[in-house]
Design a protein around this motif. Structure first.
Motif, mmCIF file in Angstrom:
data_model
loop_
_atom_site.group_PDB
_atom_site.id
_atom_site.type_symbol
_atom_site.label_atom_id
_atom_site.label_comp_id
_atom_site.label_asym_id
_atom_site.label_seq_id
_atom_site.Cartn_x
_atom_site.Cartn_y
_atom_site.Cartn_z
ATOM 1 N N ARG A 8 2.735 -11.131 18.364
ATOM 2 C CA ARG A 8 2.065 -11.724 19.518
ATOM 3 C C ARG A 8 0.662 -11.131 19.640
ATOM 4 N NH1 ARG A 8 3.681 -11.789 25.972
ATOM 5 N NH2 ARG A 8 1.684 -12.634 26.643
ATOM 6 N N LEU A 9 -0.332 -11.988 19.685
ATOM 7 C CA LEU A 9 -1.700 -11.552 19.938
ATOM 8 C C LEU A 9 -1.804 -11.189 21.413
ATOM 9 C CD1 LEU A 9 -4.682 -11.224 19.080
ATOM 10 C CD2 LEU A 9 -4.977 -13.666 19.608
ATOM 11 N N LEU A 10 -2.187 -9.963 21.694
ATOM 12 C CA LEU A 10 -2.282 -9.495 23.077
ATOM 13 C C LEU A 10 -3.637 -9.839 23.679
ATOM 14 C CD1 LEU A 10 -0.502 -6.056 22.607
ATOM 15 C CD2 LEU A 10 0.415 -8.119 23.703
ATOM 16 N N PRO A 11 -3.711 -9.929 25.007
ATOM 17 C CA PRO A 11 -4.956 -10.365 25.665
ATOM 18 C C PRO A 11 -5.992 -9.256 25.828
ATOM 19 C CG PRO A 11 -3.244 -10.066 27.303
ATOM 20 C CD PRO A 11 -2.604 -9.833 25.953
ATOM 21 N N TRP A 12 -5.961 -8.257 24.989
ATOM 22 C CA TRP A 12 -6.972 -7.204 25.003
ATOM 23 C C TRP A 12 -7.207 -6.783 23.553
ATOM 24 C CZ3 TRP A 12 -2.272 -6.465 27.680
ATOM 25 C CH2 TRP A 12 -1.305 -5.741 26.995
ATOM 26 N N SER A 13 -8.243 -6.020 23.337
ATOM 27 C CA SER A 13 -8.551 -5.549 21.992
ATOM 28 C C SER A 13 -8.678 -4.029 22.011
ATOM 29 C CB SER A 13 -9.844 -6.196 21.483
ATOM 30 O OG SER A 13 -10.893 -5.996 22.393
ATOM 31 N N THR A 14 -8.795 -3.457 20.815
ATOM 32 C CA THR A 14 -8.964 -2.013 20.705
ATOM 33 C C THR A 14 -10.365 -1.638 21.183
ATOM 34 O OG1 THR A 14 -9.829 -2.131 18.449
ATOM 35 C CG2 THR A 14 -7.428 -1.939 18.691
ATOM 36 N N LEU A 15 -10.627 -0.353 21.305
ATOM 37 C CA LEU A 15 -11.943 0.109 21.750
ATOM 38 C C LEU A 15 -13.060 -0.349 20.823
ATOM 39 C CD1 LEU A 15 -11.091 3.741 22.923
ATOM 40 C CD2 LEU A 15 -11.509 1.719 24.344
ATOM 41 N N ASP A 16 -12.742 -0.549 19.539
ATOM 42 C CA ASP A 16 -13.769 -1.014 18.608
ATOM 43 C C ASP A 16 -13.728 -2.531 18.404
ATOM 44 O OD1 ASP A 16 -11.374 -0.828 17.223
ATOM 45 O OD2 ASP A 16 -12.259 -0.009 15.398
ATOM 46 N N GLY A 17 -13.038 -3.251 19.313
ATOM 47 C CA GLY A 17 -13.078 -4.710 19.329
ATOM 48 C C GLY A 17 -12.082 -5.418 18.429
ATOM 49 N N LYS A 18 -11.179 -4.697 17.815
ATOM 50 C CA LYS A 18 -10.190 -5.328 16.939
ATOM 51 C C LYS A 18 -9.028 -5.859 17.772
ATOM 52 C CE LYS A 18 -11.395 -2.517 13.001
ATOM 53 N NZ LYS A 18 -10.973 -1.487 12.063
ATOM 54 N N PRO A 19 -8.399 -6.961 17.334
ATOM 55 C CA PRO A 19 -7.281 -7.524 18.098
ATOM 56 C C PRO A 19 -6.077 -6.592 18.106
ATOM 57 C CG PRO A 19 -7.555 -8.699 16.009
ATOM 58 C CD PRO A 19 -8.689 -7.726 16.119
ATOM 59 N N CYS A 20 -5.300 -6.680 19.183
ATOM 60 C CA CYS A 20 -4.046 -5.928 19.317
ATOM 61 C C CYS A 20 -2.889 -6.915 19.215
ATOM 62 C CB CYS A 20 -3.976 -5.221 20.660
ATOM 63 S SG CYS A 20 -5.165 -3.908 20.863
ATOM 64 N N PHE A 21 -1.815 -6.477 18.576
ATOM 65 C CA PHE A 21 -0.643 -7.326 18.397
ATOM 66 C C PHE A 21 0.599 -6.589 18.872
ATOM 67 C CE2 PHE A 21 -3.746 -8.722 15.306
ATOM 68 C CZ PHE A 21 -3.694 -10.099 15.427
ATOM 69 N N LEU A 22 1.632 -7.375 19.227
ATOM 70 C CA LEU A 22 2.900 -6.825 19.671
ATOM 71 C C LEU A 22 4.005 -7.387 18.793
ATOM 72 C CD1 LEU A 22 4.717 -5.321 21.724
ATOM 73 C CD2 LEU A 22 4.681 -7.413 23.106
ATOM 74 N N SER A 23 4.852 -6.507 18.308
ATOM 75 C CA SER A 23 6.040 -6.904 17.567
ATOM 76 C C SER A 23 7.240 -6.468 18.388
ATOM 77 C CB SER A 23 6.056 -6.225 16.195
ATOM 78 O OG SER A 23 7.270 -6.512 15.524
ATOM 79 N N THR A 24 8.028 -7.434 18.830
ATOM 80 C CA THR A 24 9.197 -7.119 19.653
ATOM 81 C C THR A 24 10.243 -8.209 19.502
ATOM 82 O OG1 THR A 24 9.985 -6.625 21.878
ATOM 83 C CG2 THR A 24 8.218 -8.215 21.708
ATOM 84 N N ASP A 25 11.488 -7.845 19.719
ATOM 85 C CA ASP A 25 12.577 -8.826 19.715
ATOM 86 C C ASP A 25 12.790 -9.427 21.101
ATOM 87 O OD1 ASP A 25 13.071 -8.390 17.037
ATOM 88 O OD2 ASP A 25 14.567 -6.839 17.401
#
Length: 114
Positions: A8-25
């Motif tokens: 899942r693409l999360l609605p925020w990014s890392t401090l250096d602007g890279k996308p954050c993702f979530l892996s969950t069941d």
């Protein structure tokens, strides 16, 4: 995992602007709920900013500096909104194929639309 077995693409990014993702069941886990609340807040902010933008643009005495600030805020909000659309699009169910090879239209619950 999601219906597509993707992150899942999360609605925020890392401090250096890279996308954050979530892996969950679990779609209802604490981080998923935080992401849902963040998306809602970002969309609410975008709606309010759009109303403000209409007022600012209609004002013939708006200063260039205010227009620059507005443009920056609108750009950031559009970036958030596009990230939300991409994330939600990846989580839509995959259409099933009928025996004749055509794709059936996906059927979504009303909650899928916000």
């Amino acid at each position: 995992m999601t219906d597509h077995d993707e992150l899942r693409l999360l609605p925020w990014s890392t401090l250096d602007g890279k996308p954050c993702f979530l892996s969950t069941d679990s779609a209802g886990g604490p981080l998923s709920r935080l992401a849902d609340r963040t998306e809602t807040a970002q969309l609410d902010t975008g709606a309010a900013l759009l109303e403000h933008a209409v007022e600012v643009i209609a004002d013939t005495e708006t200063e260039p500096e205010e227009l620059l600030l507005l443009t920056t805020a609108l750009t950031n909000t559009l970036r958030d909104t596009l990230r939300i659309a991409e994330s939600r699009g990846h989580r839509l169910p995959t259409p099933s194929t009928t025996p004749d090879g055509d794709h059936e239209e996906p059927r979504l619950p009303a909650a899928a639309f916000g």
